[in-house]
Design a protein around this motif. Structure first.
Motif, PDB file in Angstrom:
ATOM      1  N   ALA A   1     -14.723 -19.519 -10.605  1.00  0.00           N
ATOM      2  CA  ALA A   1     -15.046 -18.100 -10.754  1.00  0.00           C
ATOM      3  C   ALA A   1     -16.072 -17.684  -9.704  1.00  0.00           C
ATOM      4  O   ALA A   1     -16.850 -18.511  -9.224  1.00  0.00           O
ATOM      5  N   ALA A   2     -16.055 -16.377  -9.386  1.00  0.00           N
ATOM      6  CA  ALA A   2     -16.940 -15.875  -8.327  1.00  0.00           C
ATOM      7  C   ALA A   2     -18.405 -16.170  -8.635  1.00  0.00           C
ATOM      8  O   ALA A   2     -19.178 -16.549  -7.743  1.00  0.00           O
ATOM      9  N   THR A   3     -18.825 -15.996  -9.888  1.00  0.00           N
ATOM     10  CA  THR A   3     -20.243 -16.243 -10.217  1.00  0.00           C
ATOM     11  C   THR A   3     -20.585 -17.716 -10.077  1.00  0.00           C
ATOM     12  O   THR A   3     -21.707 -18.065  -9.704  1.00  0.00           O
ATOM     13  N   GLN A   4     -19.603 -18.572 -10.371  1.00  0.00           N
ATOM     14  CA  GLN A   4     -19.867 -20.001 -10.175  1.00  0.00           C
ATOM     15  C   GLN A   4     -20.037 -20.313  -8.697  1.00  0.00           C
ATOM     16  O   GLN A   4     -20.861 -21.145  -8.320  1.00  0.00           O
TER      17      GLN A   4
ATOM     18  N   GLU B   1     -12.671 -17.322  -0.380  1.00  0.00           N
ATOM     19  CA  GLU B   1     -13.128 -17.098  -1.759  1.00  0.00           C
ATOM     20  C   GLU B   1     -14.651 -16.936  -1.808  1.00  0.00           C
ATOM     21  O   GLU B   1     -15.179 -16.078  -2.525  1.00  0.00           O
ATOM     22  N   ALA B   2     -15.342 -17.776  -1.065  1.00  0.00           N
ATOM     23  CA  ALA B   2     -16.809 -17.685  -1.058  1.00  0.00           C
ATOM     24  C   ALA B   2     -17.264 -16.355  -0.464  1.00  0.00           C
ATOM     25  O   ALA B   2     -18.188 -15.701  -0.972  1.00  0.00           O
TER      26      ALA B   2
ATOM     27  N   ALA C   1     -18.724  -9.255  -3.001  1.00  0.00           N
ATOM     28  CA  ALA C   1     -18.646  -8.511  -4.262  1.00  0.00           C
ATOM     29  C   ALA C   1     -20.018  -8.483  -4.939  1.00  0.00           C
ATOM     30  O   ALA C   1     -20.467  -7.439  -5.442  1.00  0.00           O
ATOM     31  N   ARG C   2     -20.693  -9.612  -4.926  1.00  0.00           N
ATOM     32  CA  ARG C   2     -22.024  -9.647  -5.552  1.00  0.00           C
ATOM     33  C   ARG C   2     -23.017  -8.793  -4.747  1.00  0.00           C
ATOM     34  O   ARG C   2     -23.860  -8.102  -5.313  1.00  0.00           O
ATOM     35  N   ALA C   3     -22.894  -8.858  -3.426  1.00  0.00           N
ATOM     36  CA  ALA C   3     -23.779  -8.045  -2.578  1.00  0.00           C
ATOM     37  C   ALA C   3     -23.606  -6.558  -2.904  1.00  0.00           C
ATOM     38  O   ALA C   3     -24.593  -5.824  -3.034  1.00  0.00           O
TER      39      ALA C   3
END
Lengths: 475, 73
Positions: free
Chosen positions: A2-5, A27-28, A34-36
């Motif tokens: 998952a993205a948060t992982q 993916e990274a 997305a988090r930014a």
């Protein structure tokens, strides 16, 4: 994954995962972009992002890996840096509106080295205007906010670098340190940062403040991550004739040895002056706890004097203002209103610094460095100190502009950092604990010239003992 | 020009900066410059009292730092 992982991985973990093809660089990159985007309204740590360029580089990294080509220790790892490292043809704002449309005419050696190591660059990070300002505020781009408490400063001047690394919107970041500007945001944001020995890291293609005292180094979530980045950027650069030709060390190996083997027998200097003055009780307690941990690991604590420290801040400011004003004279005269008042107020005194005084400081500096090193490092291998005298202040508390409280307010943030900039020595900051507000308290390890590997070894040992490696701010 | 001499006069410094650099200090900027210069000179006097500039070393930082690097690291 998952993205948060993915964004919670350390830099080394991510690099390993990409190399093992457990996570793709794309993916990274998507995860961090997305988090930014989601964190930017809260943290304001980016001046710009380049999603398209980041994804293009990530796809190229994945394609290379599929062909069996892995370029280096940062293959496919997305990074963002303080917005003062130049790429030919690109705008680097340096945190000022004055350079908002100025395109660089050269490539920063350090960015090229990161490229060669396989890293991806996807953003430019907020900073104090022209890297002037230990509080990390920025009148033009808005203040960067501390991920641990957004009412508090990140410290600066590498404000976005500390914030982005702590906030999980970059796995590491370059910063610069002329008066604590890497180490202070590392301390305030609860991450790891190293100011190298003067001359250890190239400054070609980096915005300058003071050519005698500017240094560049990385910030990262763990000591090992920081050591890996440092290993990529350190070393002589023919394009920076001031850079040292001494060979580099295995910095990451030193961190691994420190985490595994500890610091038994190491002589740790405990300053008997300067660093033990004006300390907040929580900072004092965290410092003492760090010293106890080092002793428990077998280090030998040794009281050491700190010669020339009370003089170092005015002397380094004498150098810095004189050199900075030579760089800024044109804009100070033609666009004075475009500087934040505090930034202008801190550069202007350079006009009145006589050549005789400037040259006297430069002339005496080597003798003082030698005297300091002979006095201190004949008795100990490293020195362990707090990074800041007080707890991390709120943005409102440091909002003093160029008023009468400016010197005292900024000094309270940066006084423990400046002596190393005068002495040219390397210093590593890492999290030591937390205060009653839940804010990080940074600890500072420094050593003789070119002893960065030693600092990584001690830092990693301490990090293993505190268990604070990569601790994340509240979501 | 020593730490024990008459306090630096901000107005005189502002006039010198105007004449030498054609830059206008505000009264506050002149006061800050006077204070910065006074503190810097005082620090210099403490670390290098009476240093003879005939014997002062060149500011060769790289050589100084390299000579102080621990061996074998």
């Amino acid at each position: 994954m998952a993205a948060t992982q993915i964004t919670d991985l350390t830099l080394v973990e991510l690099a390993n995962a990409i190399r093992a093809r457990a996570v793709s660089s794309r993916e990274a990159t998507d995860a961090v972009l997305a988090r930014a985007a989601s964190m930017q309204p809260r943290l304001n740590c980016f001046i710009w992002t380049d999603p398209e360029g980041g994804r293009r580089q990530a796809d190229a990294a994945d394609a290379a890996l599929a062909r069996g080509e892995a370029h280096g220790p940062l293959h496919g790892v997305p990074l963002a840096h303080k917005d003062m490292f130049f790429r030919k043809g690109r705008v680097s704002t340096c945190g000022t509106k004055i350079l908002r449309e100025t395109r660089a005419d050269t490539d920063c050696t350090l960015l090229l080295r990161l490229d060669a190591a396989g890293a991806i660059e996807f953003g430019g990070l907020n900073q104090s205007e022209f890297a002037f300002g230990p509080a990390g505020q920025n009148l033009h781009w808005g203040d960067c906010r501390n991920p641990w408490d957004t009412s508090r400063i990140t410290a600066g001047s590498s404000s976005g670098s500390g914030c982005a690394v702590a906030g999980r919107v970059s796995w590491g970041a370059l910063g610069s340190d002329t008066g604590g500007s890497i180490r202070l945001p590392a301390a305030a944001c609860g991450v790891v940062g190293i100011k190298p020995t003067q001359t250890r890291v190239s400054r070609h293609g980096v915005m300058g403040i003071s050519f005698s005292t500017d240094t560049v180094g990385p910030l990262a979530r763990t000591v090992r991550d920081c050591a890996r980045l440092f290993g990529v950027i350190a070393g002589h650069d023919p394009l920076d004739p001031t850079s040292a030709s001494l060979p580099t060390s295995d910095y990451e190996g030193a961190a691994l040895r420190g985490a595994a083997d500890g610091v038994r027998g190491l002589r740790v200097g405990v300053p008997t002056s300067y660093y033990n003055e004006k300390l907040d009780p929580a900072v004092q307690a965290t410092w003492e706890a760090g010293l106890r941990r080092l002793a428990e690991m077998g280090a030998v604590l040794v009281d050491v004097p700190m010669p020339y420290h009370h003089e170092s801040t005015p002397l380094v400011l004498g150098i810095m203002t004189a050199e900075a004003v030579t760089l800024h004279e044109h804009f100070l005269k033609t666009r004075p209103q475009d500087y934040a008042p505090q930034v202008r107020a801190r550069i202007e005194p350079g006009f009145a610094m006589p050549a005789k005084v400037y040259l006297a400081i430069c002339s005496v500096r080597p003798r003082l460095i030698r005297g300091f090193c002979e006095t201190v490092f004949s008795r100990c291998d490293v020195v362990f100190t707090p990074a800041m005298q007080g707890q991390v202040p709120t943005i409102a508390e440091v909002d003093v502009g160029d008023g009468p409280r400016m010197a005292e307010t900024l000094g309270r943030i940066s006084d423990l950092m400046r002596p190393l900039n005068f002495l040219g020595l390397p210093g590593l900051v890492l999290p030591g604990g937390f205060d009653g507000n839940g804010m990080p308290i940074g600890m500072h390890i420094f050593g003789p010239p070119f002893a960065e590997a030693r600092l990584f070894r001690v830092g990693a040992a301490l990090e293993a003992a505190t268990g604070l490696a990569g601790k994340a701010p509240p979501a | 020009m020593t730490a024990s001499s008459t306090p630096l006069d901000p107005a005189a410094i502002a006039a010198m900066v105007k004449a030498a650099h054609d830059y206008d200090y505000s009264p506050a900027a002149a006061a800050r410059a006077a204070s910065t210069l006074a503190i810097t000179i005082a620090a210099l006097e403490r670390v290098a009292p009476g240093v003879s500039h005939f014997t002062a070393e060149p500011a060769d930082l790289a050589t100084t730092l390299a000579a102080l690097a621990p061996k074998g690291e």
